[in-house]
Design an enzyme around this catalytic site. Structure first.
Site, PDB file in Angstrom:
ATOM      1  CE1 TYR A   1      -0.747  -1.821   3.702  1.00 21.84           C
ATOM      2  CE2 TYR A   1      -0.545   0.407   2.853  1.00 21.84           C
ATOM      3  CZ  TYR A   1      -1.328  -0.671   3.194  1.00 21.84           C
ATOM      4  OH  TYR A   1      -2.694  -0.605   3.036  1.00 21.84           O
TER       5      TYR A   1
ATOM      6  CE  LYS B   1      -3.633  -5.082   1.500  1.00 25.98           C
ATOM      7  NZ  LYS B   1      -4.507  -6.057   2.223  1.00 25.98           N
TER       8      LYS B   1
ATOM      9  CB  THR C   1      -4.267  -0.176  -0.129  1.00 24.55           C
ATOM     10  OG1 THR C   1      -3.893   1.204  -0.182  1.00 24.55           O
ATOM     11  CG2 THR C   1      -3.029  -1.003  -0.453  1.00 24.55           C
ATOM     12  CG  ASP C   2      -5.387   4.394  -2.918  1.00 22.31           C
ATOM     13  OD1 ASP C   2      -4.746   4.037  -1.913  1.00 22.31           O
ATOM     14  OD2 ASP C   2      -5.900   5.532  -3.017  1.00 22.31           O
ATOM     15  CD  GLU C   3      -0.685   3.630   0.850  1.00 21.35           C
ATOM     16  OE1 GLU C   3       0.545   3.507   0.954  1.00 21.35           O
ATOM     17  OE2 GLU C   3      -1.438   3.868   1.814  1.00 21.35           O
TER      18      GLU C   3
END
Length: 332
Positions: A148, A152, A121-123
């Site tokens: 989260y 990741k 994810t870009d997060e």
């Protein structure tokens, strides 16, 4: 023809990938999914039985994972705990699945020399200021802000270490926010769509200024397949469709497309640590591998998504009441 093992294939973007692969290639697919609350077997209805099978189980179960990896030509790793609000309430499942589960898969592909693609994810990059012209690139430093995104980020680093230390043939993709069919109604876009379809008002966190870079799940699927087939081992590719929209504009577009006044929504409590802006620079993927999105126009992608939820109430209705009850408890 190749045999793909798709982890988390009963979830949102995983199930979209399975449908995409079976419709556009001659690959066969095995899905491994433990069917947590976000996994739904109904998302895999109608797939060809001669090219698809389902295995229920946990990616952290090494005895289950090993023979599945051994018989596969490639593993596409979608399985993850992925909802920020849930990670703030109880972080532990995110460590178990996103870190230990990814480690278990990496050890299996290491033993069997199996090609591995890791969905991220870009997060992991944190967030950007609203007035910052920059976008995330493959060289942006990691700066996760939630349980989260931090788990990741940890799984991404494990993949990189297994490539460098053990020669695992792996690639990574970090994607912007997906939307489309089969997304759980706890997520932002399907929650607002299904609220309106039920005659209820959409809910907007805070002032709605937070910006997300939206991509239709079909475009994500086509990008992942492109990376799997043509990506360079050890490389990371960012997947995005230039779909930056703030949450307020997104809610207002949903209302407009469903024939409602654009201001017919309620403001609710913002969540802690809510990242302000994500933006993806996908030029490496486009320039080196020749990929381009089909849904370059967010409005057309949203029209298609709304039509799917309108036509598939039987899929999302069983989740809806419990989801809204949980949000009401949180003042959201």
């Amino acid at each position: 023809m190749s045999e793909l093992l798709v982890t988390g294939g009963a979830g949102f973007i995983g199930s979209n990938f399975v449908h995409y692969v079976l419709a556009n290639t001659d690959h066969t697919v095995t899905v491994l999914d433990k069917l947590s609350y976000a996994g739904n077997l109904a998302s895999l209805d109608g797939l060809p039985s001669d090219r698809f099978r389902f295995v229920k189980g946990d990616i952290a179960d090494a005895e289950l994972v090993d023979p599945l990896v051994e018989r596969s030509d490639a593993v596409v790793h979608y399985a993850a705990e992925s909802h920020n609000d849930n990670s703030l309430h109880d972080p532990r499942p995110f460590l178990d699945t996103n870190i230990i589960g990814s480690y278990t898969l990496l050890e299996a592909v290491r033993r069997h020399g199996t090609r591995f693609h890791h969905i991220s994810t870009d997060e992991v990059y944190g967030d950007l200021e609203l007035d910052d012209p920059a976008r995330f690139t493959e060289s942006t430093p990691y700066n996760p802000s939630s349980p989260y995104s931090s788990t990741k980020a940890a799984s991404d680093l494990l993949v990189r270490a297994w490539v460098r230390s053990f020669g695992v043939e792996a690639t990574i993709s970090n994607c912007s926010n997906n939307y489309g069919p089969y997304q759980h109604v706890e997520k932002f876009i399907p929650r607002q769509i299904t609220n309106v379809l039920r005659g209820e008002r959409p809910k907007l966190y805070g002032t709605g200024e937070n910006v997300r870079d939206w991509i239709h799940a079909d475009d994500h699927s086509s990008a992942v397949l492109t990376i799997l087939e043509r990506g360079a081992i050890g490389e990371t590719y960012l997947i995005g469709a230039d779909g930056e929209k703030n949450n307020r504009d997104t809610v207002e577009l949903i209302l407009e497309l469903l024939g409602q006044p654009r201001d017919a929504y309620d403001h609710v409590n913002d969540r802690p640590g809510h990242d302000m802006r994500y933006a993806i620079d996908s030029s490496k993927l486009r320039d080196e591998l020749g990929w381009a999105p089909r849904y370059a126009d967010f409005r057309s992608g949203m029209e298609s998504t709304i039509a799917w939820y309108r036509d598939n109430e039987g899929w999302w209705a069983p989740q809806k009441d419990a989801t809204e009850a949980r949000y009401r408890e949180q003042g959201q």
